[in-house]
Scaffold this motif. Structure first.
Motif, PDB file in Angstrom:
ATOM      1  N   CYS A 138       0.841  -1.200   0.000  1.00 37.07           N
ATOM      2  CA  CYS A 138       0.000   0.000   0.000  1.00 37.07           C
ATOM      3  C   CYS A 138       0.876   1.249   0.000  1.00 37.07           C
ATOM      4  O   CYS A 138       1.938   1.278   0.636  1.00 37.07           O
ATOM      5  CB  CYS A 138      -0.895   0.036   1.238  1.00 37.07           C
ATOM      6  N   GLY A 139       0.400   2.281  -0.673  1.00 35.62           N
ATOM      7  CA  GLY A 139       1.081   3.554  -0.604  1.00 35.62           C
ATOM      8  C   GLY A 139       0.665   4.284   0.667  1.00 35.62           C
ATOM      9  O   GLY A 139      -0.527   4.441   0.928  1.00 35.62           O
ATOM     10  N   VAL A 140       1.624   4.695   1.473  1.00 30.39           N
ATOM     11  CA  VAL A 140       1.338   5.482   2.668  1.00 30.39           C
ATOM     12  C   VAL A 140       1.619   6.937   2.310  1.00 30.39           C
ATOM     13  O   VAL A 140       2.772   7.324   2.085  1.00 30.39           O
ATOM     14  CB  VAL A 140       2.192   5.024   3.860  1.00 30.39           C
ATOM     15  N   LEU A 141       0.582   7.739   2.221  1.00 31.68           N
ATOM     16  CA  LEU A 141       0.687   9.100   1.717  1.00 31.68           C
ATOM     17  C   LEU A 141       1.256  10.053   2.759  1.00 31.68           C
ATOM     18  O   LEU A 141       0.986   9.913   3.959  1.00 31.68           O
ATOM     19  CB  LEU A 141      -0.691   9.592   1.276  1.00 31.68           C
ATOM     20  N   THR A 142       2.009  11.047   2.288  1.00 33.78           N
ATOM     21  CA  THR A 142       2.572  12.075   3.179  1.00 33.78           C
ATOM     22  C   THR A 142       2.415  13.457   2.541  1.00 33.78           C
ATOM     23  O   THR A 142       3.399  14.182   2.364  1.00 33.78           O
ATOM     24  CB  THR A 142       4.054  11.797   3.478  1.00 33.78           C
ATOM     25  N   PRO A 143       1.203  13.864   2.184  1.00 29.60           N
ATOM     26  CA  PRO A 143       1.016  15.147   1.513  1.00 29.60           C
ATOM     27  C   PRO A 143       1.162  16.336   2.470  1.00 29.60           C
ATOM     28  O   PRO A 143       0.943  16.211   3.669  1.00 29.60           O
ATOM     29  CB  PRO A 143      -0.420  15.054   0.994  1.00 29.60           C
ATOM     30  N   ALA A 144       1.528  17.480   1.899  1.00 31.40           N
ATOM     31  CA  ALA A 144       1.594  18.752   2.635  1.00 31.40           C
ATOM     32  C   ALA A 144       2.649  18.761   3.727  1.00 31.40           C
ATOM     33  O   ALA A 144       2.510  19.476   4.719  1.00 31.40           O
ATOM     34  CB  ALA A 144       0.226  19.125   3.212  1.00 31.40           C
ATOM     35  N   GLN A 145       3.727  18.009   3.544  1.00 28.09           N
ATOM     36  CA  GLN A 145       4.818  18.019   4.511  1.00 28.09           C
ATOM     37  C   GLN A 145       5.314  19.451   4.733  1.00 28.09           C
ATOM     38  O   GLN A 145       5.628  20.164   3.781  1.00 28.09           O
ATOM     39  CB  GLN A 145       5.972  17.153   4.006  1.00 28.09           C
ATOM     40  N   GLY A 146       5.346  19.886   5.992  1.00 30.32           N
ATOM     41  CA  GLY A 146       5.829  21.215   6.322  1.00 30.32           C
ATOM     42  C   GLY A 146       4.830  22.336   6.131  1.00 30.32           C
ATOM     43  O   GLY A 146       5.145  23.494   6.443  1.00 30.32           O
ATOM     44  N   ARG A 147       3.646  22.017   5.654  1.00 30.01           N
ATOM     45  CA  ARG A 147       2.638  23.051   5.388  1.00 30.01           C
ATOM     46  C   ARG A 147       2.151  23.665   6.694  1.00 30.01           C
ATOM     47  O   ARG A 147       1.975  22.978   7.701  1.00 30.01           O
ATOM     48  CB  ARG A 147       1.454  22.437   4.629  1.00 30.01           C
ATOM     49  N   SER A 148       1.906  24.968   6.681  1.00 27.66           N
ATOM     50  CA  SER A 148       1.436  25.674   7.871  1.00 27.66           C
ATOM     51  C   SER A 148      -0.052  25.415   8.099  1.00 27.66           C
ATOM     52  O   SER A 148      -0.839  25.390   7.149  1.00 27.66           O
ATOM     53  CB  SER A 148       1.688  27.171   7.708  1.00 27.66           C
ATOM     54  N   VAL A 149      -0.419  25.213   9.362  1.00 27.33           N
ATOM     55  CA  VAL A 149      -1.813  25.018   9.753  1.00 27.33           C
ATOM     56  C   VAL A 149      -2.088  25.911  10.960  1.00 27.33           C
ATOM     57  O   VAL A 149      -1.418  25.787  11.991  1.00 27.33           O
ATOM     58  CB  VAL A 149      -2.106  23.543  10.132  1.00 27.33           C
ATOM     59  N   ASP A 150      -3.061  26.796  10.831  1.00 23.02           N
ATOM     60  CA  ASP A 150      -3.430  27.681  11.940  1.00 23.02           C
ATOM     61  C   ASP A 150      -4.650  27.103  12.643  1.00 23.02           C
ATOM     62  O   ASP A 150      -5.710  26.945  12.032  1.00 23.02           O
ATOM     63  CB  ASP A 150      -3.751  29.094  11.429  1.00 23.02           C
ATOM     64  N   ILE A 151      -4.501  26.801  13.920  1.00 23.59           N
ATOM     65  CA  ILE A 151      -5.546  26.124  14.680  1.00 23.59           C
ATOM     66  C   ILE A 151      -5.979  27.000  15.839  1.00 23.59           C
ATOM     67  O   ILE A 151      -5.148  27.493  16.614  1.00 23.59           O
ATOM     68  CB  ILE A 151      -5.041  24.759  15.204  1.00 23.59           C
ATOM     69  N   THR A 152      -7.288  27.183  15.958  1.00 26.01           N
ATOM     70  CA  THR A 152      -7.827  27.952  17.078  1.00 26.01           C
ATOM     71  C   THR A 152      -7.845  27.085  18.326  1.00 26.01           C
ATOM     72  O   THR A 152      -8.390  25.981  18.323  1.00 26.01           O
ATOM     73  CB  THR A 152      -9.248  28.444  16.766  1.00 26.01           C
ATOM     74  N   THR A 153      -7.252  27.589  19.391  1.00 22.70           N
ATOM     75  CA  THR A 153      -7.221  26.885  20.668  1.00 22.70           C
ATOM     76  C   THR A 153      -7.800  27.801  21.737  1.00 22.70           C
ATOM     77  O   THR A 153      -8.144  28.949  21.476  1.00 22.70           O
ATOM     78  CB  THR A 153      -5.780  26.496  21.054  1.00 22.70           C
ATOM     79  N   ARG A 154      -7.858  27.311  22.960  1.00 24.46           N
ATOM     80  CA  ARG A 154      -8.349  28.152  24.053  1.00 24.46           C
ATOM     81  C   ARG A 154      -7.392  29.285  24.365  1.00 24.46           C
ATOM     82  O   ARG A 154      -7.728  30.227  25.077  1.00 24.46           O
ATOM     83  CB  ARG A 154      -8.578  27.307  25.315  1.00 24.46           C
ATOM     84  N   PHE A 155      -6.190  29.212  23.814  1.00 23.38           N
ATOM     85  CA  PHE A 155      -5.209  30.274  24.008  1.00 23.38           C
ATOM     86  C   PHE A 155      -5.149  31.213  22.800  1.00 23.38           C
ATOM     87  O   PHE A 155      -4.263  32.052  22.710  1.00 23.38           O
ATOM     88  CB  PHE A 155      -3.821  29.670  24.242  1.00 23.38           C
ATOM     89  N   GLY A 156      -6.092  31.063  21.868  1.00 23.65           N
ATOM     90  CA  GLY A 156      -6.092  31.852  20.644  1.00 23.65           C
ATOM     91  C   GLY A 156      -5.605  31.022  19.472  1.00 23.65           C
ATOM     92  O   GLY A 156      -5.452  29.800  19.570  1.00 23.65           O
TER      93      GLY A 156
END
Length: 278
Positions: A138-156
């Motif tokens: 099976c191919g184990v995919l690894t897309p978007a390596q290093g891509r930035s993700v902005d996540i809203t948390t309880r700290f902003g």
């Protein structure tokens, strides 16, 4: 300390391990926290829905009943304190179904994406499965390596980068130490899987036939119509709702924050049942 189980454990031995390691049975998850999260889910709080948009109007009583059926927690609303109890036989049945889905995918050689919001405890579990599927063709995919993700948390809003370790996706804070000493960040967000799937589509790699993981990785993929299977604690109702509504294929109820080595017998059991043991 739970006793180590060598080799692929029998079903009976694995059941004993689940109880000894508190992966099932009386788990560390507080009843109070689970009830709060069921109420938040009923209110459609995105911190708890994890990217899933429920089709039905899930009230608190409905969720309590569902979690009793899926996990074995008390369905009595008068039970408001203490620790949750997960039925080990439900865990075992779900692990069998989980392994069977992996075996089916392995037989077709279809691509798979792994991702976790619990890298500290579950990275090794998923990585061994990724290695088994890869060895099986099976191919184990690894897309978007290093891509930035902005996540809203309880700290902003917090800024993270998508990273892969041994074929398993997770997020890290920018500038975090390498994976030998930094396991990655804990997150419930569905944004990482959305970023990964969008990148795979943009690159022409094709979408995975299956997403394996937890939290937002499973709910986010299932909401987008990608088959997903994963693990969930008794305070994560979203995955079980996704399973009940047909957008998540298999959810294994267990404590998802015990020591990472306590998941090794589960790994061996799943790999053996899926005929992926190396």
């Amino acid at each position: 300390m739970a006793p180590e189980v060598s080799g692929p454990p029998t079903r009976q031995a694995l059941r004993a391990h689940l109880l000894a390691a508190r992966l099932a049975g009386a788990v560390a998850t507080p009843r109070e926290r689970s009830l709060v999260r069921y109420r938040l889910f009923a209110a459609r709080d995105p911190r708890v829905t994890l990217g899933l948009e429920p089709e039905s109007d899930w009230r608190f009583a409905d969720l309590l009943r569902l979690m009793g059926q899926k996990c074995g927690v008390s369905a009595d609303p008068k039970d408001t304190s203490g620790q949750d109890v997960i039925d080990p036989d439900r865990t075992l049945a779900a692990l069998d179904a989980f392994a069977d889905r992996l075996a089916t995918v392995a037989a077709t050689g279809a691509p798979v994406l792994f991702g976790t919001g619990h890298p500290g405890s579950l990275l090794g579990f998923y990585a061994a499965l990724a290695e088994g599927l890869s060895a099986g063709g099976c191919g184990v995919l690894t897309p978007a390596q290093g891509r930035s993700v902005d996540i809203t948390t309880r700290f902003g809003v917090r800024h993270y980068n998508l990273d892969y370790v041994r074929g398993v996706a997770m997020v890290r804070e920018p500038g975090a130490r390498d994976h030998r000493s930094e396991p990655g960040a804990h997150t419930h967000s569905p944004l990482p899987v959305r970023v990964a799937l969008a990148a795979a589509a943009e690159a022409g790699e094709g979408l995975p036939a299956l997403v394996v993981g937890d939290h937002g990785w499973v709910c986010g993929a299932g909401q987008l119509g990608i088959e997903a299977i994963g693990l969930a604690d008794s305070d994560d109702p979203s995955l079980f709702v996704g399973e009940a509504e047909g957008r998540v294929s298999v959810v294994v109820p267990l404590d998802d924050t015990v020591r990472s080595d306590y998941y090794r017998p589960l790994t061996r059991y799943v790999l053996n049942r899926a005929c992926l043991s190396q």
